[in-house]
Design an enzyme around this catalytic site. Structure first.
Site, mmCIF file in Angstrom:
data_model
loop_
_atom_site.group_PDB
_atom_site.id
_atom_site.type_symbol
_atom_site.label_atom_id
_atom_site.label_comp_id
_atom_site.label_asym_id
_atom_site.label_seq_id
_atom_site.Cartn_x
_atom_site.Cartn_y
_atom_site.Cartn_z
ATOM 1 N N LYS A 1 -1.169 -1.019 -4.197
ATOM 2 C CA LYS A 1 -2.349 -0.178 -4.033
ATOM 3 C C LYS A 1 -1.880 1.255 -3.820
ATOM 4 O O LYS A 1 -1.020 1.494 -2.957
ATOM 5 C CB LYS A 1 -3.179 -0.646 -2.836
ATOM 6 C CG LYS A 1 -4.450 0.157 -2.608
ATOM 7 C CD LYS A 1 -5.144 -0.279 -1.328
ATOM 8 C CE LYS A 1 -6.417 0.543 -1.120
ATOM 9 N NZ LYS A 1 -6.904 0.462 0.253
ATOM 10 N N TYR B 1 0.853 -1.195 0.000
ATOM 11 C CA TYR B 1 0.000 0.000 0.000
ATOM 12 C C TYR B 1 0.887 1.242 0.000
ATOM 13 O O TYR B 1 1.518 1.569 1.002
ATOM 14 C CB TYR B 1 -0.910 -0.017 1.224
ATOM 15 C CG TYR B 1 -2.071 0.960 1.181
ATOM 16 C CD1 TYR B 1 -2.246 1.857 0.135
ATOM 17 C CD2 TYR B 1 -3.015 0.978 2.205
ATOM 18 C CE1 TYR B 1 -3.314 2.738 0.102
ATOM 19 C CE2 TYR B 1 -4.088 1.849 2.189
ATOM 20 C CZ TYR B 1 -4.226 2.732 1.144
ATOM 21 O OH TYR B 1 -5.290 3.612 1.116
#
Length: 301
Positions: free
Chosen positions: A158, A133
């Site tokens: 992400k 992330y």
């Protein structure tokens, strides 16, 4: 591991005593599955991972896996110190999760080679695929993204930064290493606003905070954006854009408003834990009006 449709980030419900309410969590997750979630990301940012004890994190992941029962992939959050993230990854594996979403090492700025070692260490802690992330203290250069993508356990990135130029370069760099065998996600808060832009740089998947409290609206937007229905534009203008305006009034409202929205829809998820704060009664009234607008637009009002 394949994701199709909206990515669902469940809330972590807290009961009147302040403890995690696993029964409400089970109902919340089951509702998301019934509305067609393409993947369940539990005990992540929206699930207040920063506020959970190790035991609570493990319990949340285990109950989510039990409820989903293999219908879609379950991804568990991990992050913080490298030791904490590794411990959470091992617990997620033991609980039956399908993958880990690796959040940043909070409040610690590090060089790019340190970020690579952070990812490498957590990836070695458990035999699970890792989605990295990008946000906060974990921002990648294209070269670092390619190096991380070359790690066998890493299957996705992400993005929660919102720098489209950087993200396009990351996609191009990673594709040279992994080809199409890699997944990218738009992880910005209220990602619906940036879906067209991210698709333009090769990132079609997105997470939807709105799905946690108005899945009818989130589903209708997803369908409309896929088919070119003008409804997508109306939802952006009349629901999602005002929601972002409300969200931006206070740090943490990306979670607090979602919890308030769930409570307004009758889901007893409780409030947020410190240091987040709940919205004011006036802000909750504005949110209630927005929810009604969104449901009316999709014919569910």
């Amino acid at each position: 591991m394949r994701f199709d449709g909206i990515l669902f980030f469940p809330l972590t419900p807290f009961g009147p005593d302040g403890d995690v309410d696993l029964d409400v969590l089970a109902e919340h997750v089951a509702s998301g599955i019934s509305h067609g979630a393409g993947g369940v990301f539990t005990a992540c940012g929206t699930g207040e991972i920063h506020a959970l004890s190790a035991a609570e994190h493990t319990a949340v992941v285990a109950r989510t896996v039990e409820v989903v029962a293999g219908a879609v992939p379950v991804v568990a959050g991990a992050g913080g110190s490298v030791a904490t993230a590794a411990e959470q990854a091992r617990a997620a594996e033991a609980a039956g999760a399908d993958a880990v979403l690796l959040l940043p090492p909070y409040l610690v700025a590090a060089p790019q080679r340190g970020i690579v070692e952070y990812v490498r260490t957590v990836a070695a802690a458990a035999d699970l695929p890792i989605i990295v992330y990008q946000r906060g203290t974990l921002v990648l250069t294209p070269e670092t993204a390619a190096e991380i993508a070359a790690l066998p356990a890493v299957v996705g990135i992400k993005d929660g930064v919102g720098d489209l130029g950087l993200m396009h370069r990351i996609v191009l760099a990673v594709r040279q290493v992994r080809g199409e065998d890699f997944t990218f996600f738009n992880g910005l808060p209220t990602a619906e606003l940036t879906v067209p832009a991210y698709r333009g740089v090769g990132v079609p998947l997105y997470s939807s905070a709105a799905f946690a409290f108005v899945p009818e609206v989130a589903d209708a937007f997803h369908s409309a954006i896929e088919t070119g229905d003008p409804l997508a534009g109306r939802l952006l203008a009349e629901f999602f854009d005002p929601l972002v305006g409300l969200r931006d009034r206070s740090p943490g409202y990306a979670v607090s408003l979602v919890k308030a929205g769930a409570r307004l829809r009758g889901v007893p998820v409780g409030g947020v834990r410190a240091p987040f704060v709940d919205p004011t009664p006036e802000e909750e009234a504005e949110l209630a009006a927005l929810i009604e607008t969104g449901l009316t637009l999709v014919g569910k009002g």
